[in-house]
Design a protein around this motif. Sequence first.
Motif, PDB file in Angstrom:
ATOM      1  N   LEU A 130       0.801  -1.214   0.000  1.00 36.31           N
ATOM      2  CA  LEU A 130       0.000   0.000   0.000  1.00 36.31           C
ATOM      3  C   LEU A 130       0.842   1.275   0.000  1.00 36.31           C
ATOM      4  N   GLY A 131       2.069   1.164  -0.484  1.00 39.73           N
ATOM      5  CA  GLY A 131       2.816   2.365  -0.804  1.00 39.73           C
ATOM      6  C   GLY A 131       3.764   2.901   0.234  1.00 39.73           C
ATOM      7  N   ASP A 132       4.364   4.030  -0.097  1.00 39.29           N
ATOM      8  CA  ASP A 132       5.477   4.661   0.604  1.00 39.29           C
ATOM      9  C   ASP A 132       6.662   3.700   0.695  1.00 39.29           C
ATOM     10  N   LEU A 133       7.158   3.369  -0.478  1.00 39.40           N
ATOM     11  CA  LEU A 133       8.335   2.517  -0.584  1.00 39.40           C
ATOM     12  C   LEU A 133       9.598   3.272  -0.191  1.00 39.40           C
ATOM     13  N   VAL A 134       9.619   4.578  -0.415  1.00 38.39           N
ATOM     14  CA  VAL A 134      10.884   5.328  -0.328  1.00 38.39           C
ATOM     15  C   VAL A 134      10.831   6.400   0.762  1.00 38.39           C
ATOM     16  N   GLY A 135      11.989   7.050   0.951  1.00 32.91           N
ATOM     17  CA  GLY A 135      12.099   8.142   1.917  1.00 32.91           C
ATOM     18  C   GLY A 135      12.681   7.706   3.248  1.00 32.91           C
ATOM     19  N   PHE A 177       4.597   9.303  -4.728  1.00 30.37           N
ATOM     20  CA  PHE A 177       4.007  10.250  -5.676  1.00 30.37           C
ATOM     21  C   PHE A 177       4.949  11.435  -5.900  1.00 30.37           C
ATOM     22  N   GLY A 178       5.482  11.974  -4.800  1.00 25.56           N
ATOM     23  CA  GLY A 178       6.370  13.128  -4.914  1.00 25.56           C
ATOM     24  C   GLY A 178       7.680  12.789  -5.599  1.00 25.56           C
ATOM     25  N   ILE A 179       8.326  11.714  -5.172  1.00 21.68           N
ATOM     26  CA  ILE A 179       9.610  11.326  -5.751  1.00 21.68           C
ATOM     27  C   ILE A 179       9.439  10.914  -7.207  1.00 21.68           C
ATOM     28  N   GLY A 180       8.324  10.273  -7.521  1.00 22.68           N
ATOM     29  CA  GLY A 180       8.065   9.886  -8.905  1.00 22.68           C
ATOM     30  C   GLY A 180       8.013  11.074  -9.838  1.00 22.68           C
ATOM     31  N   ARG A 181       7.698  12.234  -9.307  1.00 24.19           N
ATOM     32  CA  ARG A 181       7.597  13.458 -10.111  1.00 24.19           C
ATOM     33  C   ARG A 181       8.764  14.407  -9.853  1.00 24.19           C
ATOM     34  N   ALA A 224      12.966  17.907   4.405  1.00 20.12           N
ATOM     35  CA  ALA A 224      13.531  18.414   3.154  1.00 20.12           C
ATOM     36  C   ALA A 224      14.837  17.705   2.822  1.00 20.12           C
ATOM     37  N   ILE A 225      15.625  17.385   3.848  1.00 20.44           N
ATOM     38  CA  ILE A 225      16.874  16.643   3.627  1.00 20.44           C
ATOM     39  C   ILE A 225      16.567  15.247   3.095  1.00 20.44           C
ATOM     40  N   SER A 226      15.572  14.607   3.680  1.00 28.54           N
ATOM     41  CA  SER A 226      15.190  13.265   3.227  1.00 28.54           C
ATOM     42  C   SER A 226      14.713  13.273   1.788  1.00 28.54           C
ATOM     43  N   ILE A 227      13.883  14.245   1.451  1.00 28.27           N
ATOM     44  CA  ILE A 227      13.371  14.333   0.076  1.00 28.27           C
ATOM     45  C   ILE A 227      14.516  14.577  -0.904  1.00 28.27           C
ATOM     46  N   SER A 228      15.418  15.473  -0.553  1.00 25.77           N
ATOM     47  CA  SER A 228      16.543  15.796  -1.423  1.00 25.77           C
ATOM     48  C   SER A 228      17.425  14.568  -1.655  1.00 25.77           C
ATOM     49  N   LEU A 229      17.752  13.853  -0.584  1.00 30.15           N
ATOM     50  CA  LEU A 229      18.604  12.674  -0.708  1.00 30.15           C
ATOM     51  C   LEU A 229      17.923  11.587  -1.530  1.00 30.15           C
ATOM     52  N   THR A 230      16.633  11.367  -1.280  1.00 33.27           N
ATOM     53  CA  THR A 230      15.913  10.339  -2.031  1.00 33.27           C
ATOM     54  C   THR A 230      15.871  10.669  -3.511  1.00 33.27           C
ATOM     55  N   ASN A 231      15.660  11.933  -3.838  1.00 34.58           N
ATOM     56  CA  ASN A 231      15.664  12.349  -5.241  1.00 34.58           C
ATOM     57  C   ASN A 231      17.035  12.144  -5.890  1.00 34.58           C
ATOM     58  N   GLU A 232      18.103  12.280  -5.110  1.00 35.12           N
ATOM     59  CA  GLU A 232      19.448  12.041  -5.640  1.00 35.12           C
ATOM     60  C   GLU A 232      19.715  10.551  -5.846  1.00 35.12           C
ATOM     61  N   LEU A 233      19.236   9.721  -4.918  1.00 33.78           N
ATOM     62  CA  LEU A 233      19.546   8.292  -4.953  1.00 33.78           C
ATOM     63  C   LEU A 233      18.728   7.521  -5.986  1.00 33.78           C
TER      64      LEU A 233
END
Length: 257
Positions: free
Chosen positions: A34-39, A65-69, A88-97
């Motif tokens: 049911l989602g939230d695989l990442v972060g 949803f956010g990382i996918g976009r 914000a740090i978590s989102i930034s790192l996940t987008n990089e990885l």
Amino acid sequence: MTIGLFSDIHSNLPALEAFFEDLDKRDVDTIYCLGDLVGYNVWPNEIIGHIRQRKIPTIAGNYDFGIGRNSNECGCAYKTKEDKANGAISISLTNELISDKNRKYLRQLPAHIRIDLQLNDSPQNLLLVHGSPRKINEYLFEDRAEKSLLRIMEDADADILCFGHTHQPYHRILNSGTEENPHYRHAINLGSIGKPKDGDPRGCYVVLQMDETFTVKDKDSIKVNFHRFEYDVEKAAKAVEDSRLPNVYAQNLRNGK
């Protein structure tokens, strides 16, 4: 029919591996995520790899949803400025990885899965969402007013509503009929595989059991089993501390908060 359901892994690879080991000991007919695989941790690609390898039907969580976009917003309800800054740090790192292939996978995940059960002559509906049927990041906490929760389920035509997002497991049974002619509906929060927030650091998932006797007129004709499992919390916490993620995320894993 026996259905395994799990949610909110949040890039916690040791937890996911332990979950599969625990689930594989049980006789389940099918599995849904049911989602939230990442972060919040350092293994988003490894998590997605396991889910894809096992071909597990999966819906998008708000973080997915956010990382996918490639967004810098995850739809999380941070309560303080510090929480928001850490997020914000978590989102930034996940987008990089995240790899391009896996970002595309997240972007294509469906918003919900509806299963029309045909176990007998009285069909029932099982609806799988991340937050709520209305919004991917709506929090359905256990103390929500019965009238409100029942209205959400009736509007979504859900006899069984399974969801995550709060990371706090519970099962509530509500009657949308009358005492003489009941129509029982089941609201089930799965808890979290990789980021529990109920004071118990162990991962949590649900196994539903139903057979041909299942009916909305009998609240006990479905069995909802919550399973907790141990995993290497220190490995997951150390991965946080060895990254640029805030150390508070490591302590939250250790404390189940």
